[in-house]
Write a protein that holds these residues in place. Structure first.
Motif, PDB file in Angstrom:
ATOM      1  N   GLU A 291      -0.156  48.280  17.449  1.00 46.79           N
ATOM      2  CA  GLU A 291      -0.716  47.840  16.441  1.00 46.79           C
ATOM      3  C   GLU A 291       0.831  47.237  16.260  1.00 46.79           C
TER       4      GLU A 291
ATOM      5  N   ARG B 197      -1.453  42.225   9.390  1.00 51.67           N
ATOM      6  CA  ARG B 197      -1.059  43.712  10.535  1.00 51.67           C
ATOM      7  C   ARG B 197      -2.188  42.776  11.725  1.00 51.67           C
TER       8      ARG B 197
ATOM      9  N   GLY C 273       7.209  45.353  13.485  1.00 52.28           N
ATOM     10  CA  GLY C 273       7.157  46.209  13.079  1.00 52.28           C
ATOM     11  C   GLY C 273       6.059  46.024  14.406  1.00 52.28           C
ATOM     12  N   ARG C 274       6.615  47.238  15.087  1.00 50.81           N
ATOM     13  CA  ARG C 274       5.257  48.090  16.929  1.00 50.81           C
ATOM     14  C   ARG C 274       4.996  49.128  16.528  1.00 50.81           C
ATOM     15  N   GLN C 275       4.102  49.237  17.434  1.00 46.84           N
ATOM     16  CA  GLN C 275       3.775  50.728  17.176  1.00 46.84           C
ATOM     17  C   GLN C 275       2.815  50.955  18.529  1.00 46.84           C
ATOM     18  N   GLU C 276       2.588  50.890  19.961  1.00 49.19           N
ATOM     19  CA  GLU C 276       1.762  51.649  21.140  1.00 49.19           C
ATOM     20  C   GLU C 276       1.013  52.873  20.542  1.00 49.19           C
ATOM     21  N   LYS C 277      -0.480  52.306  20.798  1.00 56.46           N
ATOM     22  CA  LYS C 277      -1.525  54.061  20.703  1.00 56.46           C
ATOM     23  C   LYS C 277      -1.254  54.420  21.645  1.00 56.46           C
TER      24      LYS C 277
ATOM     25  N   SER D  13      -3.679  44.458  15.593  1.00 60.41           N
ATOM     26  CA  SER D  13      -4.161  45.216  16.389  1.00 60.41           C
ATOM     27  C   SER D  13      -4.441  44.588  17.351  1.00 60.41           C
TER      28      SER D  13
END
Length: 414
Positions: free
Chosen positions: A394, A362, A384-388, A364
């Protein structure tokens, strides 16, 4: 079709294995031959001059005349002298297993690389078998004080062959460098390399076609249907892609000249992250065939690479045999490439094996580090990608230790 007679020779003190002659039948058929008769010859000792005894030679010669056979094929390699002596008695062309395999390879080679490798193996086989008539085949005469036979036709032919072999070896070395550059370019693409190996006709090409959902590779129910390696991208269940390379099939008694000539092709195996060992589950000779493949993998120096055993053509087995095979080989994948069965489970096993080198990680990224996204995609497989809410990103990714440490250094400097 050309009529052929097959001859298998073994010592009376050895346990007789008929599988090699059965395989020779298939090789002869693949080469375009029609088997007229099969001889299983048991001897007390191998004859240095003719391999078999005079009585058996006469018997084969008579059979050749009766059946009008054009070629007699011995299952084991015969020396140039043995071949010459056998042809004095047997009124047909006499060849061995090695020459037969070379003939099939010559038919199957499609690419320039494949043709070079086949020609090199053929010339190395032919060189010690050149025969001549001594001084009767003189090429030239010397001048005053140098009269004599000069260079005979035999010496001239041998010298010409050696020059051609040297030229081919240089060309193949160049091919090897080009393949190395292609491999290096593939290495810059962050994709695990998967080598598909196995005994000839185990279903390697059919498997690659099934995984890519296209006819990427020529596949046929013949020995050595494909010679040239083919690399294709395969979509994985967890996301991302991996590169799968189909390689030339192995066979028992594979001549060393072929192994050395095809080393540039077989080297794909040594650079793989995972090796898929495809086996024909329906073949009664599967254990012996598997041993042959494992031995060649070791000879190539790839024994440290993770290997997944794949039992193909399991649709031809009864449910009880399938269950027993799985119980005996719990880590193996049971599939039918032709029917498309078990492929998802196989790919999951590949992901698991590749994860030993391409580990799940992972990262960040702060908003000011988003400019490094391109480099991250160059060095890793982003799954995978996740916007905060803060604007940070992430990422879930797979990367080797070297690539991951390189990315961490860049992030620290940015």
């Amino acid at each position: 079709m050309e009529k052929v007679i097959l001859v298998g020779v073994s010592l009376k003190t050895d346990t007789y294995d008929s599988s090699s002659l059965d395989e020779l039948k298939r090789l002869a058929h693949t080469a375009g031959g029609e088997v007229a008769r099969v001889y299983r010859v048991r001897v007390n000792a191998f004859n240095a001059a003719t391999l078999i005894g005079a009585g058996k030679m006469q018997e084969i010669a008579e059979e050749v005349r009766l059946t009008e056979t054009q070629t007699v094929i011995f299952d084991d390699e015969i020396s140039p002298a043995q071949q010459k002596n056998l042809e004095k008695v047997i009124p047909a062309k006499v060849i061995d297993r090695t020459r037969l395999i070379l003939d099939i390879f010559a038919q199957r080679a499609r690419t320039q690389e494949g043709k070079l490798q086949v020609e090199l193996a053929q010339l190395k086989y032919l060189l010690p078998r050149l025969g001549g008539q001594g001084t009767a085949l003189m090429q030239q005469k010397g001048g005053i004080g140098l009269r004599g036979p000069g260079e005979t036709k035999l010496e001239y032919d041998k010298r010409r062959l050696r020059l051609r072999i040297s030229k081919l070896e240089k060309e193949i070395e160049q091919v090897k460098k080009e393949r190395g550059l292609r491999r290096e370019r593939r290495g810059q693409i962050p994709l695990p390399q998967i080598a598909v190996v196995g005994y000839t006709n185990a279903g390697k090409s059919t498997l690659l076609n099934a995984l890519t959902r296209q006819n990427a590779v020529y596949a046929d129910d013949k020995l050595f249907a494909t010679l040239d390696p083919t690399t294709r991208r395969v979509r994985m269940p967890a996301g991302g892609e991996m590169l799968f390379t189909d390689t030339v099939g192995f066979i028992q008694k594979l001549p060393h000249s072929l192994v050395s000539s095809f080393r540039a092709t077989l080297e794909e195996t040594t650079f793989a992250d995972v090796i898929l060992h495809v086996q024909d589950a329906s073949s009664p000779s599967r254990p012996r065939q598997a041993d042959t493949v494992r031995r060649i993998i070791t000879e190539l120096g790839a024994q440290q690479t993770p290997v997944i055993d794949i039992f193909n053509k399991t649709d031809l087995l009864s449910p009880a045999r399938r269950a027993l095979l799985q119980a005996q080989n719990p880590a193996a994948a049971l599939i039918s490439a032709g029917q498309g069965l078990g492929l998802t489970s196989l790919l999951e096993k590949v992901e698991e094996a590749a994860a030993r080198k391409w580990k799940l990680r992972r990262l960040s990224l702060r908003p000011d580090q988003l400019g490094l996204l391109g480099k991250i995609y160059e060095k890793a497989i982003v799954t995978g990608r996740q916007e905060k809410p803060s604007g940070a990103l992430e990422l879930t990714l797979m990367a080797t230790d070297g690539n991951y440490n390189s990315l961490l250094k860049r992030l620290k400097l940015h």
